[in-house]
Design an enzyme around this catalytic site. Structure first.
Site, PDB file in Angstrom:
ATOM      1  N   HIS A 118       1.112  -1.557  -0.170  1.00 22.89           N
ATOM      2  CA  HIS A 118      -0.398  -0.499  -0.299  1.00 22.89           C
ATOM      3  C   HIS A 118       0.698   1.323   0.452  1.00 22.89           C
ATOM      4  CE1 HIS A 118      -2.756   2.956   2.056  1.00 22.89           C
ATOM      5  NE2 HIS A 118      -3.904   2.703   1.717  1.00 22.89           N
ATOM      6  N   ASP A 193       3.072  -4.134   8.451  1.00 17.28           N
ATOM      7  CA  ASP A 193       1.951  -4.040   7.914  1.00 17.28           C
ATOM      8  C   ASP A 193       0.445  -4.961   7.704  1.00 17.28           C
ATOM      9  OD1 ASP A 193      -0.557  -2.113   6.617  1.00 17.28           O
ATOM     10  OD2 ASP A 193       0.358  -2.003   5.213  1.00 17.28           O
ATOM     11  N   GLN A 196      -4.886  -5.113   6.811  1.00 15.68           N
ATOM     12  CA  GLN A 196      -5.696  -6.226   6.132  1.00 15.68           C
ATOM     13  C   GLN A 196      -5.030  -7.265   6.885  1.00 15.68           C
ATOM     14  OE1 GLN A 196      -7.511  -5.317   4.241  1.00 15.68           O
ATOM     15  NE2 GLN A 196      -6.985  -3.210   3.049  1.00 15.68           N
ATOM     16  N   LYS A 219     -10.724  -0.973  11.099  1.00 18.95           N
ATOM     17  CA  LYS A 219     -10.753  -1.666   9.410  1.00 18.95           C
ATOM     18  C   LYS A 219     -10.838  -3.268  10.376  1.00 18.95           C
ATOM     19  CE  LYS A 219      -7.036   0.127   6.042  1.00 18.95           C
ATOM     20  NZ  LYS A 219      -7.905   0.122   5.463  1.00 18.95           N
ATOM     21  N   CYS A 357      -4.537   2.554  -3.786  1.00 22.81           N
ATOM     22  CA  CYS A 357      -3.375   3.299  -3.308  1.00 22.81           C
ATOM     23  C   CYS A 357      -2.070   2.108  -3.633  1.00 22.81           C
ATOM     24  CB  CYS A 357      -3.230   3.334  -1.298  1.00 22.81           C
ATOM     25  SG  CYS A 357      -4.525   4.681  -1.247  1.00 22.81           S
TER      26      CYS A 357
HETATM   27  N1  PMP Z   1      -1.693  -0.951   4.359  1.00 20.10           N
HETATM   28  C1  PMP Z   1      -3.052  -1.716   4.021  1.00 20.10           C
HETATM   29  C2  PMP Z   1      -1.831  -2.651   3.807  1.00 20.10           C
HETATM   30  C3  PMP Z   1      -4.302  -1.198   3.514  1.00 20.10           C
HETATM   31  O1  PMP Z   1      -4.896  -1.673   3.461  1.00 20.10           O
HETATM   32  C4  PMP Z   1      -4.181   0.279   4.361  1.00 20.10           C
HETATM   33  C5  PMP Z   1      -5.853   0.144   4.200  1.00 20.10           C
HETATM   34  N2  PMP Z   1      -6.179   0.637   3.080  1.00 20.10           N
HETATM   35  C6  PMP Z   1      -2.827   1.054   5.311  1.00 20.10           C
HETATM   36  C7  PMP Z   1      -2.530   0.410   5.295  1.00 20.10           C
HETATM   37  C8  PMP Z   1      -3.351   2.889   5.393  1.00 20.10           C
HETATM   38  O2  PMP Z   1      -4.217   2.533   6.736  1.00 20.10           O
HETATM   39  P1  PMP Z   1      -5.152   3.558   6.991  1.00 20.10           P
HETATM   40  O3  PMP Z   1      -5.673   4.440   5.896  1.00 20.10           O
HETATM   41  O4  PMP Z   1      -6.131   3.322   8.024  1.00 20.10           O
HETATM   42  O5  PMP Z   1      -3.523   4.229   8.212  1.00 20.10           O
END
Ligand code: PMP
Length: 399
Positions: A118, A193, A196, A219, A357
Site C-alpha cells: 500500500h 503492515d 489487512q 478495519k 493506493c
Molecule cells: N496498509 C494497508 C495494507 C492498507 O490496506 C491500508 C488501508 N487501506 C493502510 C496500510 C493504511 O491504513 P490507514 O489508512 O487506516 O492508515
C-alpha cells in the site's frame, strides 16, 4: 449470522433505493452498536484528560485507556502492554517507525519493501531513504500477485524489511514468517503492515517474531482515528520519537529534553482515548465471535465468490495467489472498473474501484485499476449472489 448482522444498524439501510450490500470492508468496516455505545458511554460518564490528573475522572479515563492498551496486547499476544503504542492509524504507525529510522539509517544502508505494498508502506520509506541516503529495494512479484521472495534480496546492508501481511489490492497472504526469519539472519529488522490481516485472522507477534507490527482500528470494526504500533522493546527504546510535545517527556529545560519511557515516548499530546476504548470494544466483539470462525466464514465467501464470478464471460481476476484472504479484485473485459462500480452502486452494492493506493501493482498489470469486493464478518452467501448478478447486469449494459 442474523444475530451478527443485527448488531450493525447500517446493514438495514438502503442505498439508491436498494438494500445495502456492503462489500468494501478492506477500505473500512462498519461498526457494531456496542462499539458506538462504548464511545458514547465513555464521553457520557468517564471523560477527562489522561495520565496527568489526580482527580477521579482523570484516573478513570486513564484506567480505561490503559485497559484498552492491555486488550490490544492480548489481541496481538505481545509480551508487554508498554510495547503497544496508540497511533492515529496504520499509516501513522508506519510513519512513526520510518521517521525514526530516517535518523538511524546511513548512506549505503538498504530498506527492502515489496511490489505489493500500500502507498502507506512505500512513501514513508521513500522519504526516509531520500533524507538518510539509504537505498530502497523492492521484492518483486509474479503474475499471480505473489511475492517472489528470496533471501538473496537481503544483504548485510539491509537494515529494514517492511512488508504487508495481506495485500489490500489483491488479498495475497505473504510469506512473512519466512521473510522475518531470513531478515533476522542478516540482522535486519522487519515491520509488518497488518492492516489487512488483523480483521481476518488471529495474530501472534511473538510467534511471528515480528519486530514491528501495525494496524488500524477502523478495519477491525473499531473507530477511525486510532491505530496500533507494536514493537520489540529494545527497538522501540532505540527508535527516536516521532513527534515532540506533552506526555512524551520525562524532563524539559530549554537546553535539553529527556524522553518518557515507552510507550509514552511515542504518544505526544492528548491521545485518542475514545478511539482506544472503541477499539477495545471492537476487539472484544471479534474475540467473542472467534477469529477462527471469522476466518473460515470469510474463506467460504471468498471461494464461493471466486467460483461464481468466474462463470461470467470476460471476467479477469487480478491476484490469483494460492494463499489469499477475503479480497477479490477483478475486471470485466471491455468495461472500465469505474463504470462497473457506478452501476453496482445503483443496485445498492458498495465495492471499491481504482488503484486501491497500490499504483505499482496496477502498473505491473498495466491496468488503470480494478473492481474490488472485500468481505467481512457480516457478509452472506446471498450477498455474493447479489454481487454476481450485479456484475452480470453491469457487463450486459457496458460491454
Ligand atoms: N496498509 C494497508 C495494507 C492498507 O490496506 C491500508 C488501508 N487501506 C493502510 C496500510 C493504511 O491504513 P490507514 O489508512 O487506516 O492508515
Amino acid at each position: 449470522m442474523a444475530s451478527i448482522r443485527e448488531q450493525f444498524p447500517i446493514l438495514k439501510t438502503q442505498v439508491n433505493g436498494k438494500p445495502l450490500v456492503y462489500l468494501d470492508n478492506a477500505a473500512s468496516t462498519q461498526k457494531p452498536t456496542r462499539v458506538v455505545n462504548a464511545i458514547a458511554q465513555y464521553y457520557n460518564t468517564s471523560h477527562s484528560n489522561v495520565h496527568r490528573g489526580v482527580h477521579s475522572l482523570s484516573q478513570k479515563a486513564t484506567q480505561l485507556f490503559e485497559e484498552a492498551r492491555e486488550a490490544v496486547r492480548n489481541y496481538l499476544n505481545a509480551e508487554s502492554s508498554d510495547q503497544i503504542i496508540f497511533t492515529k492509524g496504520c499509516t501513522d504507525a508506519i510513519n512513526t517507525v520510518a521517521s525514526g529510522y530516517e535518523r538511524l539509517l546511513k548512506k549505503g544502508d538498504e530498506v527492502l519493501i515489496s511490489h505489493l505494498e500500500h502507498h502507506s508502506n512505500i512513501v514513508p520509506w521513500q522519504m526516509a531513504c531520500e533524507r538518510s541516503g539509504a537505498s530502497l529495494k523492492i521484492i518483486p512479484m509474479n503474475h499471480k500477485g505473489e511475492l517472489e521472495w528470496s533471501a538473496s534480496l537481503l544483504s548485510p546492508r539491509t537494515k529494514m524489511v517492511a512488508v504487508n501481511h495481506v495485500s489490500n489490492a489483491l488479498g495475497t497472504i505473504n510469506p512473512i514468517q519466512q521473510i522475518i526469519a531470513d531478515a533476522h539472519a542478516v540482522s535486519a529488522a522487519v515491520l509488518i503492515d497488518g492492516a489487512q490481516a488483523t480483521p481476518h485472522f488471529a495474530i501472534d507477534v511473538q510467534a511471528l517474531d515480528a519486530d514491528f507490527y501495525t494496524f488500524s482500528g477502523h478495519k477491525v470494526y473499531g473507530p477511525t482515528g486510532v491505530g496500533v504500533l507494536y514493537g520489540k522493546r529494545a527497538l522501540l527504546e532505540k527508535l527516536p520519537p516521532y513527534q515532540g510535545g506533552g506526555d512524551m517527556i520525562k524532563t524539559v529545560t530549554f537546553s535539553k529534553t529527556t524522553y518518557a519511557p515507552i510507550p509514552f515516548k511515542f504518544e505526544a499530546g492528548t491521545p485518542n482515548m475514545a478511539g482506544a476504548i472503541g477499539l477495545h470494544e471492537a476487539l472484544n466483539f471479534m474475540s467473542e465471535i472467534g477469529l477462527e470462525a471469522i476466518a473460515s466464514h470469510e474463506n467460504r465467501l471468498l471461494l464461493y465468490a471466486t467460483e461464481e464470478l468466474s462463470r461470467i464471460p470476460g471476467i479477469r481476476f487480478i491476484g490469483t495467489a494460492e494463499n489469499k484472504a477475503s479480497v477479490l479484485s477483478f475486471l470485466v473485459e471491455g468495461a472500465h472498473p469505474y463504470d462497473v462500480g457506478v452501476l453496482l452502486d445503483q443496485m445498492g452494492i458498495a465495492v471499491r474501484t481504482g488503484h486501491h493506493c497500490t499504483q505499482p501493482i496496477m502498473d505491473y498489470f498495466e491496468i488503470p485499476g480494478t473492481v474490488r469486493a472485500s468481505f467481512g464478518i457480516y457478509n452472506t452467501m446471498e450477498e455474493v449472489d447479489q454481487l454476481v448478478r450485479g456484475v452480470m447486469r453491469s457487463a450486459s449494459m457496458l460491454v
